[in-house]
Design an enzyme around this catalytic site. Sequence first.
Site, mmCIF file in Angstrom:
data_model
loop_
_atom_site.group_PDB
_atom_site.id
_atom_site.type_symbol
_atom_site.label_atom_id
_atom_site.label_comp_id
_atom_site.label_asym_id
_atom_site.label_seq_id
_atom_site.Cartn_x
_atom_site.Cartn_y
_atom_site.Cartn_z
ATOM 1 N N GLU A 137 -0.367 95.310 -13.836
ATOM 2 C CA GLU A 137 -1.066 95.280 -15.127
ATOM 3 C C GLU A 137 -2.299 96.178 -15.107
ATOM 4 O O GLU A 137 -2.673 96.764 -16.139
ATOM 5 C CB GLU A 137 -1.424 93.835 -15.507
ATOM 6 N N HIS A 153 -0.997 94.780 -8.350
ATOM 7 C CA HIS A 153 -1.369 94.441 -9.726
ATOM 8 C C HIS A 153 -0.871 95.517 -10.697
ATOM 9 O O HIS A 153 -1.626 96.422 -11.071
ATOM 10 C CB HIS A 153 -2.888 94.295 -9.847
ATOM 11 N N CYS A 188 0.438 88.936 -7.361
ATOM 12 C CA CYS A 188 -0.654 88.694 -6.414
ATOM 13 C C CYS A 188 -0.722 87.213 -6.025
ATOM 14 O O CYS A 188 0.123 86.741 -5.283
ATOM 15 C CB CYS A 188 -1.975 89.203 -6.977
#
Length: 250
Positions: free
Chosen positions: A212, A210, A107
């Site tokens: 994660e 993202h 990001c």
Amino acid sequence: MPEEGFGGKLRGTPGQGFSVVGHDYIRSVDEAGGLAFGVPVLDEARCPQIIATLDGIVFSGGEDLDPRTYGARPDSHIESINPDRDRFELALLTEAIRQLKPTLCICRGLQLLNVAFGGTLHKHIPAAFPDALEHQKQAGPRWYLAHKAYLEDDVLKGLYGTDCIEVNTFHHQSVDRVGAGLRVTAVAEDGVIEGLAHSDMPQLLAIQWHPEMMSARYDDGLIPFRWLVNQCRGAGIDGASVGVDDNEYR
């Protein structure tokens, strides 16, 4: 495990600062086989020592980059910026590249990489692309698959085993002019750039979504982190220590 991880909400006294790493990053590095360490914002002179200590590094999401880092000026579209973090992370990324350390940029990290190579950013996607998808405020939870990303790079296609994936989205800025030596590796359905790589630096991987957060629900979210740990192991490292830069510094 509570959604916000360990320790509850941030606490402190007026004027007290925090260097914060989201637990999703820590968990994803751990589940990919690495050992995560938070990297606080320090003096840029410490960057060579920090990078030498780590086997690999993740540049995380966070605030808008200061437009002055790419030759522009703030306007009404710019949200929170942190020039101290910008200066430190640009120095840290430059040192990671110099030391050839495996680097995953997520990001804001992707935008940082583009700026480090002389590229620029769209300060606000709706202003640049009036018909763009909603990239900043997706309707579902953090792992929700908000839109498609078309993969235009053999590395990403090989990692995911396809040329089109679904991703989440939490950004209102995006790559404008691509930095020198970088190439576009993924784009959203509306043409917004979602991935970058460097032809001469295979140790760099940059994505706009993202993973994660996605990995809280989907195993595919761990793919970029497994790539990072495998890059470390490919350099002859058995157990990878991975630094994760602050995704909030205040």
